[in-house]
Motif scaffolding. Structure first.
Motif, mmCIF file in Angstrom:
data_model
loop_
_atom_site.group_PDB
_atom_site.id
_atom_site.type_symbol
_atom_site.label_atom_id
_atom_site.label_comp_id
_atom_site.label_asym_id
_atom_site.label_seq_id
_atom_site.Cartn_x
_atom_site.Cartn_y
_atom_site.Cartn_z
ATOM 1 N N GLU A 1 0.837 -1.203 0.000
ATOM 2 C CA GLU A 1 0.000 0.000 0.000
ATOM 3 C C GLU A 1 0.873 1.254 0.000
ATOM 4 O O GLU A 1 0.625 2.204 -0.757
ATOM 5 C CB GLU A 1 -0.910 -0.021 1.225
ATOM 6 C CG GLU A 1 -1.837 1.183 1.313
ATOM 7 C CD GLU A 1 -2.682 1.150 2.581
ATOM 8 O OE1 GLU A 1 -3.622 1.954 2.670
ATOM 9 O OE2 GLU A 1 -2.382 0.336 3.480
ATOM 10 N N ILE A 2 1.900 1.256 0.835
ATOM 11 C CA ILE A 2 2.799 2.423 0.914
ATOM 12 C C ILE A 2 3.528 2.633 -0.408
ATOM 13 O O ILE A 2 3.684 3.766 -0.897
ATOM 14 C CB ILE A 2 3.808 2.239 2.071
ATOM 15 C CG1 ILE A 2 3.076 2.317 3.418
ATOM 16 C CG2 ILE A 2 4.910 3.299 1.985
ATOM 17 C CD1 ILE A 2 3.948 1.950 4.611
ATOM 18 N N GLU A 3 3.989 1.516 -1.000
ATOM 19 C CA GLU A 3 4.702 1.614 -2.284
ATOM 20 C C GLU A 3 3.790 2.184 -3.370
ATOM 21 O O GLU A 3 4.207 3.032 -4.166
ATOM 22 C CB GLU A 3 5.210 0.223 -2.678
ATOM 23 C CG GLU A 3 6.109 0.195 -3.917
ATOM 24 C CD GLU A 3 5.337 -0.060 -5.196
ATOM 25 O OE1 GLU A 3 5.819 0.319 -6.289
ATOM 26 O OE2 GLU A 3 4.229 -0.632 -5.108
ATOM 27 N N VAL A 4 2.526 1.765 -3.401
ATOM 28 C CA VAL A 4 1.583 2.287 -4.389
ATOM 29 C C VAL A 4 1.312 3.760 -4.118
ATOM 30 O O VAL A 4 1.215 4.566 -5.053
ATOM 31 C CB VAL A 4 0.272 1.476 -4.371
ATOM 32 C CG1 VAL A 4 -0.759 2.115 -5.298
ATOM 33 C CG2 VAL A 4 0.527 0.032 -4.792
ATOM 34 N N MET A 5 1.194 4.134 -2.849
ATOM 35 C CA MET A 5 0.957 5.541 -2.490
ATOM 36 C C MET A 5 2.110 6.419 -2.969
ATOM 37 O O MET A 5 1.885 7.540 -3.461
ATOM 38 C CB MET A 5 0.773 5.668 -0.973
ATOM 39 C CG MET A 5 -0.533 5.072 -0.456
ATOM 40 S SD MET A 5 -0.658 5.130 1.357
ATOM 41 C CE MET A 5 -0.700 6.889 1.628
ATOM 42 N N GLU A 6 3.333 5.917 -2.831
ATOM 43 C CA GLU A 6 4.500 6.683 -3.280
ATOM 44 C C GLU A 6 4.484 6.843 -4.800
ATOM 45 O O GLU A 6 4.778 7.922 -5.327
ATOM 46 C CB GLU A 6 5.779 5.983 -2.824
ATOM 47 C CG GLU A 6 6.000 6.056 -1.321
ATOM 48 C CD GLU A 6 7.202 5.239 -0.873
ATOM 49 O OE1 GLU A 6 7.700 4.432 -1.696
ATOM 50 O OE2 GLU A 6 7.635 5.402 0.292
ATOM 51 N N ARG A 7 4.140 5.765 -5.497
ATOM 52 C CA ARG A 7 4.047 5.849 -6.957
ATOM 53 C C ARG A 7 2.939 6.791 -7.389
ATOM 54 O O ARG A 7 3.079 7.538 -8.369
ATOM 55 C CB ARG A 7 3.815 4.455 -7.543
ATOM 56 C CG ARG A 7 5.061 3.557 -7.501
ATOM 57 C CD ARG A 7 4.705 2.107 -7.679
ATOM 58 N NE ARG A 7 3.952 1.889 -8.920
ATOM 59 C CZ ARG A 7 3.150 0.841 -9.121
ATOM 60 N NH1 ARG A 7 2.989 -0.068 -8.168
ATOM 61 N NH2 ARG A 7 2.513 0.718 -10.264
ATOM 62 N N LEU A 8 1.830 6.769 -6.642
ATOM 63 C CA LEU A 8 0.717 7.670 -6.953
ATOM 64 C C LEU A 8 1.130 9.123 -6.726
ATOM 65 O O LEU A 8 0.782 10.011 -7.525
ATOM 66 C CB LEU A 8 -0.495 7.317 -6.095
ATOM 67 C CG LEU A 8 -1.728 8.218 -6.274
ATOM 68 C CD1 LEU A 8 -2.191 8.217 -7.723
ATOM 69 C CD2 LEU A 8 -2.846 7.764 -5.340
ATOM 70 N N GLU A 9 1.871 9.361 -5.675
ATOM 71 C CA GLU A 9 2.337 10.732 -5.415
ATOM 72 C C GLU A 9 3.224 11.223 -6.561
ATOM 73 O O GLU A 9 3.099 12.380 -7.007
ATOM 74 C CB GLU A 9 3.109 10.764 -4.093
ATOM 75 C CG GLU A 9 3.572 12.154 -3.693
ATOM 76 C CD GLU A 9 4.299 12.165 -2.357
ATOM 77 O OE1 GLU A 9 4.878 13.208 -2.008
ATOM 78 O OE2 GLU A 9 4.299 11.125 -1.665
ATOM 79 N N THR A 10 4.097 10.348 -7.037
ATOM 80 C CA THR A 10 4.958 10.712 -8.171
ATOM 81 C C THR A 10 4.117 10.969 -9.428
ATOM 82 O O THR A 10 4.365 11.920 -10.183
ATOM 83 C CB THR A 10 5.962 9.583 -8.458
ATOM 84 O OG1 THR A 10 6.787 9.381 -7.300
ATOM 85 C CG2 THR A 10 6.844 9.935 -9.649
ATOM 86 N N ALA A 11 3.109 10.117 -9.653
ATOM 87 C CA ALA A 11 2.249 10.275 -10.823
ATOM 88 C C ALA A 11 1.457 11.578 -10.752
ATOM 89 O O ALA A 11 1.254 12.250 -11.769
ATOM 90 C CB ALA A 11 1.303 9.086 -10.944
ATOM 91 N N GLU A 12 0.988 11.937 -9.562
ATOM 92 C CA GLU A 12 0.236 13.176 -9.390
ATOM 93 C C GLU A 12 1.116 14.388 -9.681
ATOM 94 O O GLU A 12 0.668 15.366 -10.289
ATOM 95 C CB GLU A 12 -0.334 13.253 -7.974
ATOM 96 C CG GLU A 12 -1.491 12.276 -7.743
ATOM 97 C CD GLU A 12 -1.920 12.218 -6.288
ATOM 98 O OE1 GLU A 12 -1.114 12.629 -5.415
ATOM 99 O OE2 GLU A 12 -3.046 11.751 -6.023
ATOM 100 N N ALA A 13 2.385 14.308 -9.246
ATOM 101 C CA ALA A 13 3.321 15.401 -9.529
ATOM 102 C C ALA A 13 3.577 15.507 -11.032
ATOM 103 O O ALA A 13 3.636 16.615 -11.595
ATOM 104 C CB ALA A 13 4.633 15.182 -8.780
ATOM 105 N N ALA A 14 3.686 14.351 -11.695
ATOM 106 C CA ALA A 14 3.900 14.347 -13.142
ATOM 107 C C ALA A 14 2.691 14.926 -13.867
ATOM 108 O O ALA A 14 2.834 15.673 -14.850
ATOM 109 C CB ALA A 14 4.176 12.920 -13.633
ATOM 110 N N LEU A 15 1.497 14.602 -13.377
ATOM 111 C CA LEU A 15 0.279 15.133 -13.996
ATOM 112 C C LEU A 15 0.201 16.648 -13.809
ATOM 113 O O LEU A 15 -0.162 17.379 -14.742
ATOM 114 C CB LEU A 15 -0.952 14.457 -13.393
ATOM 115 C CG LEU A 15 -2.312 14.962 -13.894
ATOM 116 C CD1 LEU A 15 -2.408 14.845 -15.416
ATOM 117 C CD2 LEU A 15 -3.447 14.205 -13.219
#
Length: 246
Positions: A117-131
């Motif tokens: 869950e934490i790993e996915v949250m970190e990837r999501l945070e990176t994706a949100e920054a990219a968006l």
């Protein structure tokens, strides 16, 4: 064909109007900002693609995170039920021991799932920054496009005004000239790059920029003043003036 020498010279005024109009039309259709707009269109397409890619990545990760959270919650709920059962003391010693083992296994499973869950949250945070960055880039390109469009419209409007001013006298000039002379001029202009009549200047045709040979000069000298002459090289109407060098 015969035409008054003054009408022939007046034909040069018509040619100048048409030449100026053609130049302005070309400027209007070849504005430097048009090339810039083409470049910006490509940049916008890439920026839009980047936004779509980032939005897709974010959506995929949001769904992945929702699943990871649901998996963790399932384990927590199961552990809570087991713990409540164990705390109640109901059941045989074997059953209670089995619950203890299951709780230990669930604790390990929950820890593993929480790491996911934490790993996915970190990837999501990176994706949100990219968006966010992709949307910012797209907005900047859109601002550049809007500025370039405004520049194009301003320049086109200026050239349109100048074109209208330059061509305003055309109908008057055409109306003052013999119809057959104008018809010949228009036919030649259509087939000779927009130039139907040219001045003979210093023994040179200003239509094709070639100097006439002595035989051609002699022919022109011998021609009647009202005879409509044609350049032997380019076939345009050749207009004699005081500067012809005859």
């Amino acid at each position: 064909m015969k035409a008054d020498p003054r009408d022939q010279q007046r034909l040069l005024d018509l040619q100048q109007i048409d030449t100026t109009a053609a130049q302005l039309e070309r400027q209007r259709s070849h504005l430097p900002v048009l090339a810039k707009l083409d470049e910006l269109a490509q940049a916008r397409m890439h920026a839009q693609d980047a936004v779509v890619t980032a939005e897709t990545e974010q959506g995929d990760l949001e769904r992945e995170l929702a699943k990871a959270e649901a998996d963790v919650q399932l384990v927590r709920d199961r552990a809570a039920r087991d713990q409540a059962h164990l705390d109640s003391g109901k059941g045989t010693a074997k059953e209670l021991t089995s619950l203890q083992h299951e709780l230990a296994s669930l604790t390990r499973r929950q820890a593993d799932l929480e790491e996911i869950e934490i790993e996915v949250m970190e990837r999501l945070e990176t994706a949100e920054a990219a968006l966010t960055q992709a949307r910012s880039t797209l907005a900047a390109v859109d601002a550049d496009v809007a500025a370039a469009i405004a520049e194009r419209d301003e320049q086109a409007a200026d050239l349109t005004g100048r074109l209208a001013e330059a061509t305003a006298p055309r109908d008057t000039v055409v109306g003052e000239l013999p119809a057959d002379l104008v018809a010949l001029y228009e036919k030649l202009r259509a087939s000779h790059g927009g130039t139907g009549a040219a001045m003979l200047h210093a023994r040179r045709c200003l239509g094709c920029q070639l100097e006439l040979n002595n035989a051609d000069i002699a022919r022109i000298r011998a021609a009647a003043p009202d005879e409509v002459l044609r350049c032997e090289e380019c076939s345009r109407i050749l207009v004699r003036t005081a500067e012809s060098g005859l």
